[in-house]
Design an enzyme around this catalytic site. Structure first.
Site, PDB file in Angstrom:
ATOM      1  N   GLY A   8      58.819 -16.734   7.307  1.00 61.08           N
ATOM      2  CA  GLY A   8      58.877 -15.493   6.526  1.00 61.08           C
ATOM      3  C   GLY A   8      60.307 -15.007   6.384  1.00 61.08           C
ATOM      4  O   GLY A   8      60.574 -13.808   6.278  1.00 61.08           O
ATOM      5  N   GLY A  12      61.926  -8.888   4.010  1.00 60.24           N
ATOM      6  CA  GLY A  12      61.518  -7.887   4.992  1.00 60.24           C
ATOM      7  C   GLY A  12      62.002  -8.140   6.408  1.00 60.24           C
ATOM      8  O   GLY A  12      63.202  -8.321   6.660  1.00 60.24           O
ATOM      9  N   ASP A  32      59.910 -20.575   4.515  1.00 58.40           N
ATOM     10  CA  ASP A  32      59.219 -19.619   3.617  1.00 58.40           C
ATOM     11  C   ASP A  32      58.604 -20.401   2.463  1.00 58.40           C
ATOM     12  O   ASP A  32      58.747 -21.632   2.389  1.00 58.40           O
ATOM     13  CB  ASP A  32      60.179 -18.532   3.110  1.00 58.40           C
ATOM     14  CG  ASP A  32      59.455 -17.201   2.864  1.00 58.40           C
ATOM     15  OD1 ASP A  32      58.507 -17.186   2.061  1.00 58.40           O
ATOM     16  OD2 ASP A  32      59.831 -16.194   3.478  1.00 58.40           O
ATOM     17  N   ASP A  41      53.934 -23.869   2.490  1.00 58.84           N
ATOM     18  CA  ASP A  41      52.892 -22.846   2.388  1.00 58.84           C
ATOM     19  C   ASP A  41      52.084 -22.840   3.688  1.00 58.84           C
ATOM     20  O   ASP A  41      51.275 -23.738   3.936  1.00 58.84           O
ATOM     21  CB  ASP A  41      51.997 -23.163   1.187  1.00 58.84           C
ATOM     22  CG  ASP A  41      50.891 -22.136   1.019  1.00 58.84           C
ATOM     23  OD1 ASP A  41      50.770 -21.228   1.874  1.00 58.84           O
ATOM     24  OD2 ASP A  41      50.143 -22.245   0.029  1.00 58.84           O
ATOM     25  N   LEU A  42      52.287 -21.818   4.498  1.00 59.73           N
ATOM     26  CA  LEU A  42      51.638 -21.763   5.814  1.00 59.73           C
ATOM     27  C   LEU A  42      50.162 -21.366   5.733  1.00 59.73           C
ATOM     28  O   LEU A  42      49.502 -21.268   6.761  1.00 59.73           O
ATOM     29  CB  LEU A  42      52.390 -20.786   6.726  1.00 59.73           C
ATOM     30  CG  LEU A  42      53.815 -21.218   7.097  1.00 59.73           C
ATOM     31  CD1 LEU A  42      54.576 -20.067   7.772  1.00 59.73           C
ATOM     32  CD2 LEU A  42      53.792 -22.435   8.024  1.00 59.73           C
ATOM     33  N   GLY A  71      53.753 -13.424   6.984  1.00 59.91           N
ATOM     34  CA  GLY A  71      52.448 -12.786   6.989  1.00 59.91           C
ATOM     35  C   GLY A  71      52.168 -12.170   5.639  1.00 59.91           C
ATOM     36  O   GLY A  71      53.081 -11.989   4.830  1.00 59.91           O
ATOM     37  N   SER A 114      51.026  -6.792  14.876  1.00 63.32           N
ATOM     38  CA  SER A 114      50.983  -5.476  14.211  1.00 63.32           C
ATOM     39  C   SER A 114      50.272  -4.486  15.108  1.00 63.32           C
ATOM     40  O   SER A 114      49.376  -4.855  15.876  1.00 63.32           O
ATOM     41  CB  SER A 114      50.219  -5.566  12.892  1.00 63.32           C
ATOM     42  OG  SER A 114      50.005  -4.273  12.365  1.00 63.32           O
ATOM     43  N   TYR A 153      42.859  -8.066   8.102  1.00 61.04           N
ATOM     44  CA  TYR A 153      44.235  -7.917   8.593  1.00 61.04           C
ATOM     45  C   TYR A 153      44.226  -7.559  10.083  1.00 61.04           C
ATOM     46  O   TYR A 153      44.931  -8.184  10.882  1.00 61.04           O
ATOM     47  CB  TYR A 153      44.977  -6.844   7.782  1.00 61.04           C
ATOM     48  CG  TYR A 153      46.437  -6.728   8.132  1.00 61.04           C
ATOM     49  CD1 TYR A 153      47.368  -7.662   7.665  1.00 61.04           C
ATOM     50  CD2 TYR A 153      46.908  -5.705   8.953  1.00 61.04           C
ATOM     51  CE1 TYR A 153      48.714  -7.570   7.999  1.00 61.04           C
ATOM     52  CE2 TYR A 153      48.254  -5.607   9.290  1.00 61.04           C
ATOM     53  CZ  TYR A 153      49.152  -6.539   8.803  1.00 61.04           C
ATOM     54  OH  TYR A 153      50.487  -6.462   9.148  1.00 61.04           O
TER      55      TYR A 153
END
Ligand code: NAD
Length: 255
Positions: A8, A12, A32, A41-42, A71, A114, A153
């Site tokens: 990622g 961000g 990424d 592509d994860l 994420g 998170s 999520y």
């Protein structure tokens, strides 16, 4: 200096982590979807395998650390994608790199979870159990059936945190460390997409930390710096909330 893979990395929190680590002189392997050292592509098993293979090749099978930031949020194009990226995109990537991390002598990893993951501690959704069993097809199906991106999520972040804590027990015995950071709201494109979404915008806007603001990506990268440093040499299996007090506000009695 260390060789560190960051997923990622293009946006961000991941981009902030890369800025910090690069400024400290580390060699980075950025992962990424595009414009990275490893473009993969994860969300798919094939993409994750490619990401592992290319990372191993870039580090010559010896890696000092991984920071798993990639994420997707509640505005992801499909609910199943949340499961694929946020859980399997972390767990399979880390599993594939475990031996390379061991080869460095004291490999480390940080998973960006998170604060949403702790909302599901009391009653985890069955899709979280499917993720932890490694049953991607079932987790994907349950996520799609739920048609509930918020639940998917939270389940993905709960499951990836439990995954990390379980792994930290095995890793600790090998002299390796794995910790989780649980951010609250952080000003990134992912957060902005939720704020701008007609379904979630109002709730996201009203869910404010006691400190009265969202965080910024550098504040999460500061936590990563600490967890990869020797100052945290005895920190393993921890969940570090960087959330302005949000978790304490929601569940002060549970820790
Ligand atoms: P972001 O959208 O700015 O960055 C996410 C990055 O992940 C992007 O560069 C994107 O291309 C990459 N990515 C997405 N799907 C991918 C895939 N299939 N394969 C490879 N890469 C992929 O979001 P962010 O806010 O920086 O999020 C980083 C992490 O922080 C995520 O795991 C997110 O769940 C978590 N988080 C964010 C917040 C927040 O408020 N921003 C709060 C808590 C946790």
């Amino acid at each position: 200096m260390s060789t560190i893979a960051v997923t990622g990395a293009a946006s961000g929190i991941g981009a902030a982590v890369c800025r910090h680590l690069e400024a400290a002189g580390h060699t980075l392997i950025r992962v990424d979807l595009r414009d990275a050292d490893v473009n993969a592509d994860l969300s798919s098993a094939a993409g994750r395998q490619a990401a592992v293979e290319q990372t191993l090749s870039a580090c010559n099978n010896r890696l000092d650390a991984v920071v798993a930031c990639a994420g997707v949020g509640v505005t992801a194009p499909s609910v199943g994608l949340i499961v694929g990226v946020n859980y399997f995109g972390v767990s399979e990537y880390l599993d594939g790199l475990e031996d390379a991390l061991a080869a460095s002598g004291n490999g480390k990893a940080v998973i960006i979870g998170s604060v949403a993951g702790s909302h599901m501690v009391a009653t985890p959704h069955p899709m979280a159990a499917a993720m932890l069993e490694g049953d991607e097809a079932k987790a994907y199906q349950l996520a799609e059936e739920s048609a509930n991106p918020s639940a998917a999520y939270a389940a993905s972040k709960y499951a990836v945190t439990v995954f990390g804590r379980r792994k930290s027990v095995e890793w600790g015995k090998r002299g390796m460390r794995l910790n989780i950071i649980a951010p609250g709201a952080v000003e990134t494109p992912l957060h902005k997409a939720s704020l701008d979404d007609a379904r979630f915008g109002e709730a996201v806007k009203n869910f404010v930390a006691p400190m009265g603001r969202a965080g910024v990506p550098d504040e999460i990268a500061d936590g990563v710096d600490f967890l990869l440093s020797d100052q945290s040499a005895f920190v393993n299996g921890s969940v570090l909330f960087i959330d302005g007090g949000m978790d304490a506000m929601v569940r002060a009695n549970t820790f």
